[in-house]
Design a protein around this motif. Structure first.
Motif, PDB file in Angstrom:
ATOM      1  N   LEU A  83      36.718  54.196  29.731  1.00  0.00           N
ATOM      2  CA  LEU A  83      36.979  53.162  30.736  1.00  0.00           C
ATOM      3  C   LEU A  83      37.309  53.733  32.105  1.00  0.00           C
ATOM      4  CD1 LEU A  83      38.958  50.546  28.632  1.00  0.00           C
ATOM      5  CD2 LEU A  83      36.640  50.347  29.547  1.00  0.00           C
ATOM      6  N   VAL A  84      38.030  54.844  32.166  1.00  0.00           N
ATOM      7  CA  VAL A  84      38.393  55.379  33.477  1.00  0.00           C
ATOM      8  C   VAL A  84      37.142  55.763  34.254  1.00  0.00           C
ATOM      9  CG1 VAL A  84      38.768  57.817  32.853  1.00  0.00           C
ATOM     10  CG2 VAL A  84      40.086  56.783  34.717  1.00  0.00           C
ATOM     11  N   ALA A  85      36.147  56.294  33.583  1.00  0.00           N
ATOM     12  CA  ALA A  85      34.891  56.642  34.249  1.00  0.00           C
ATOM     13  C   ALA A  85      34.165  55.383  34.727  1.00  0.00           C
ATOM     14  CB  ALA A  85      33.999  57.451  33.308  1.00  0.00           C
ATOM     15  N   GLN A  86      34.139  54.337  33.893  1.00  0.00           N
ATOM     16  CA  GLN A  86      33.484  53.085  34.290  1.00  0.00           C
ATOM     17  C   GLN A  86      34.169  52.447  35.490  1.00  0.00           C
ATOM     18  OE1 GLN A  86      32.916  50.308  31.017  1.00  0.00           O
ATOM     19  NE2 GLN A  86      32.622  52.007  29.589  1.00  0.00           N
ATOM     20  N   VAL A  87      35.500  52.427  35.468  1.00  0.00           N
ATOM     21  CA  VAL A  87      36.253  51.811  36.562  1.00  0.00           C
ATOM     22  C   VAL A  87      36.078  52.622  37.849  1.00  0.00           C
ATOM     23  CG1 VAL A  87      38.584  51.269  37.392  1.00  0.00           C
ATOM     24  CG2 VAL A  87      37.893  50.617  35.077  1.00  0.00           C
ATOM     25  N   ALA A  88      36.175  53.943  37.764  1.00  0.00           N
ATOM     26  CA  ALA A  88      35.998  54.784  38.952  1.00  0.00           C
ATOM     27  C   ALA A  88      34.601  54.596  39.546  1.00  0.00           C
ATOM     28  CB  ALA A  88      36.253  56.243  38.601  1.00  0.00           C
ATOM     29  N   ASP A  89      33.592  54.576  38.695  1.00  0.00           N
ATOM     30  CA  ASP A  89      32.221  54.361  39.176  1.00  0.00           C
ATOM     31  C   ASP A  89      32.080  52.998  39.849  1.00  0.00           C
ATOM     32  OD1 ASP A  89      31.431  56.841  38.254  1.00  0.00           O
ATOM     33  OD2 ASP A  89      30.412  56.068  36.462  1.00  0.00           O
ATOM     34  N   ALA A  90      32.677  51.973  39.262  1.00  0.00           N
ATOM     35  CA  ALA A  90      32.596  50.627  39.836  1.00  0.00           C
ATOM     36  C   ALA A  90      33.232  50.578  41.219  1.00  0.00           C
ATOM     37  CB  ALA A  90      33.264  49.612  38.909  1.00  0.00           C
ATOM     38  N   ILE A  91      34.369  51.232  41.376  1.00  0.00           N
ATOM     39  CA  ILE A  91      35.036  51.263  42.683  1.00  0.00           C
ATOM     40  C   ILE A  91      34.172  52.021  43.689  1.00  0.00           C
ATOM     41  CG2 ILE A  91      37.020  52.212  43.936  1.00  0.00           C
ATOM     42  CD1 ILE A  91      38.676  51.585  41.357  1.00  0.00           C
ATOM     43  N   ASP A  92      33.712  53.211  43.299  1.00  0.00           N
ATOM     44  CA  ASP A  92      32.925  54.037  44.213  1.00  0.00           C
ATOM     45  C   ASP A  92      31.608  53.369  44.616  1.00  0.00           C
ATOM     46  OD1 ASP A  92      34.886  56.003  44.205  1.00  0.00           O
ATOM     47  OD2 ASP A  92      33.834  57.292  42.779  1.00  0.00           O
ATOM     48  N   GLU A  93      30.987  52.630  43.697  1.00  0.00           N
ATOM     49  CA  GLU A  93      29.674  52.039  43.952  1.00  0.00           C
ATOM     50  C   GLU A  93      29.736  50.646  44.572  1.00  0.00           C
ATOM     51  OE1 GLU A  93      27.661  52.178  40.186  1.00  0.00           O
ATOM     52  OE2 GLU A  93      27.750  54.371  40.106  1.00  0.00           O
ATOM     53  N   ASN A  94      30.856  49.921  44.405  1.00  0.00           N
ATOM     54  CA  ASN A  94      30.907  48.516  44.818  1.00  0.00           C
ATOM     55  C   ASN A  94      31.968  48.208  45.863  1.00  0.00           C
ATOM     56  OD1 ASN A  94      28.891  47.363  42.879  1.00  0.00           O
ATOM     57  ND2 ASN A  94      30.299  48.302  41.422  1.00  0.00           N
ATOM     58  N   SER A  95      32.512  49.226  46.499  1.00  0.00           N
ATOM     59  CA  SER A  95      33.503  48.997  47.546  1.00  0.00           C
ATOM     60  C   SER A  95      33.415  50.125  48.563  1.00  0.00           C
ATOM     61  CB  SER A  95      34.922  48.929  46.956  1.00  0.00           C
ATOM     62  OG  SER A  95      35.389  50.225  46.601  1.00  0.00           O
ATOM     63  N   GLY A  96      34.119  49.969  49.656  1.00  0.00           N
ATOM     64  CA  GLY A  96      34.183  51.031  50.658  1.00  0.00           C
ATOM     65  C   GLY A  96      35.278  52.036  50.356  1.00  0.00           C
ATOM     66  N   ALA A  97      35.939  51.883  49.229  1.00  0.00           N
ATOM     67  CA  ALA A  97      37.039  52.771  48.835  1.00  0.00           C
ATOM     68  C   ALA A  97      36.518  53.912  47.970  1.00  0.00           C
ATOM     69  CB  ALA A  97      38.100  51.977  48.076  1.00  0.00           C
ATOM     70  N   VAL A  98      37.379  54.925  47.793  1.00  0.00           N
ATOM     71  CA  VAL A  98      37.006  56.104  47.024  1.00  0.00           C
ATOM     72  C   VAL A  98      38.139  56.459  46.068  1.00  0.00           C
ATOM     73  CG1 VAL A  98      36.423  58.553  47.168  1.00  0.00           C
ATOM     74  CG2 VAL A  98      35.637  56.997  48.943  1.00  0.00           C
ATOM     75  N   VAL A  99      37.797  56.695  44.810  1.00  0.00           N
ATOM     76  CA  VAL A  99      38.786  57.176  43.834  1.00  0.00           C
ATOM     77  C   VAL A  99      39.003  58.659  44.113  1.00  0.00           C
ATOM     78  CG1 VAL A  99      39.288  57.563  41.396  1.00  0.00           C
ATOM     79  CG2 VAL A  99      38.094  55.480  42.116  1.00  0.00           C
ATOM     80  N   ILE A 100      40.270  59.042  44.323  1.00  0.00           N
ATOM     81  CA  ILE A 100      40.548  60.445  44.640  1.00  0.00           C
ATOM     82  C   ILE A 100      41.265  61.178  43.516  1.00  0.00           C
ATOM     83  CG2 ILE A 100      40.510  60.112  47.124  1.00  0.00           C
ATOM     84  CD1 ILE A 100      43.574  60.061  47.070  1.00  0.00           C
ATOM     85  N   ARG A 101      41.826  60.439  42.554  1.00  0.00           N
ATOM     86  CA  ARG A 101      42.551  61.099  41.468  1.00  0.00           C
ATOM     87  C   ARG A 101      42.819  60.086  40.356  1.00  0.00           C
ATOM     88  NH1 ARG A 101      46.490  65.653  41.512  1.00  0.00           N
ATOM     89  NH2 ARG A 101      47.756  65.352  39.671  1.00  0.00           N
ATOM     90  N   ALA A 102      42.895  60.582  39.115  1.00  0.00           N
ATOM     91  CA  ALA A 102      43.276  59.753  37.965  1.00  0.00           C
ATOM     92  C   ALA A 102      44.248  60.560  37.111  1.00  0.00           C
ATOM     93  CB  ALA A 102      42.056  59.354  37.149  1.00  0.00           C
ATOM     94  N   ASP A 103      45.422  60.002  36.874  1.00  0.00           N
ATOM     95  CA  ASP A 103      46.452  60.665  36.077  1.00  0.00           C
ATOM     96  C   ASP A 103      46.791  59.831  34.851  1.00  0.00           C
ATOM     97  OD1 ASP A 103      47.135  62.929  37.826  1.00  0.00           O
ATOM     98  OD2 ASP A 103      47.846  61.380  39.205  1.00  0.00           O
ATOM     99  N   PRO A 104      46.960  60.464  33.682  1.00  0.00           N
ATOM    100  CA  PRO A 104      47.420  59.712  32.511  1.00  0.00           C
ATOM    101  C   PRO A 104      48.851  59.244  32.753  1.00  0.00           C
ATOM    102  CG  PRO A 104      47.315  62.058  32.024  1.00  0.00           C
ATOM    103  CD  PRO A 104      46.775  61.887  33.404  1.00  0.00           C
ATOM    104  N   ALA A 105      49.155  58.065  32.231  1.00  0.00           N
ATOM    105  CA  ALA A 105      50.481  57.486  32.454  1.00  0.00           C
ATOM    106  C   ALA A 105      50.782  56.470  31.360  1.00  0.00           C
ATOM    107  CB  ALA A 105      50.539  56.825  33.830  1.00  0.00           C
TER     108      ALA A 105
END
Length: 126
Positions: A83-105
Motif C-alpha cells: 500500500l505505501v508504494a500505491q499511495v506514494a505513486d498516487a500522490i506523485d502522479e495525481n498531485s503537484g506534491a512529492v513524497v519525500i520519505r516514508a517511516d514505519p510507525a
C-alpha cells in the motif's frame, strides 16, 4: 452572503485528498482523530508550514503527513509494503506534491495501536 475563497493550504490538502482517493484499496480520512473503519485507510494530517521570512507573505510550502494504516495481523507488514508504494505513486502522479520519505510507525485509532507508514509529502503553496 459571503463567498469563502479557499487558501493555498486548503487547495493543497484538497488536491492530496483527491490523489489519495485514486487508490481504491484504502478509505481516506482528513481527521486524525477519526476511528478508522474499515481498514486499510489513509489519513491526511495537518501540514507543517514554511515561510520565507518576508513580512506579510504567506507560507511558501507545506509538509503534510499522510498515514497509511492497516489491521494489526500477521499480514500487516506485507500489506503496508504494497500500500505505501500505491499511495506514494498516487500522490506523485495525481498531485503537484512529492513524497519525500516514508517511516514505519504506529497510528492510534479508537484506543487501538495500528501499524502504519507515515509519509512526508512536500507541497509548494506558491
Amino acid at each position: 452572503m459571503t463567498t469563502v475563497i479557499p487558501g493555498p493550504i486548503s487547495l493543497a490538502a484538497t488536491e492530496l485528498e483527491a490523489a489519495l482517493r485514486t487508490v481504491k484499496a484504502v478509505g481516506v480520512h482528513r481527521d486524525p482523530g477519526a476511528i478508522l473503519e474499515p481498514l486499510p485507510a489513509a489519513v491526511l494530517g495537518p501540514p507543517a508550514l514554511t515561510w520565507a521570512g518576508q513580512a506579510g507573505s504567506g507560507p511558501e510550502s507545506a509538509r503534510f503527513l499522510v498515514y497509511v494504516v492497516v489491521d494489526p495481523d500477521e499480514r500487516a507488514v506485507e500489506r503496508l509494503w504494497e500500500l505505501v508504494a500505491q499511495v506514494a505513486d498516487a500522490i506523485d502522479e495525481n498531485s503537484g506534491a512529492v513524497v519525500i520519505r516514508a517511516d514505519p510507525a504506529v497510528f492510534v485509532s479508537g484506543g487501538r495501536d495500528l501499524p502504519c507508514y507515515e509519509l512526508q509529502v512536500e507541497a509548494s503553496l506558491t
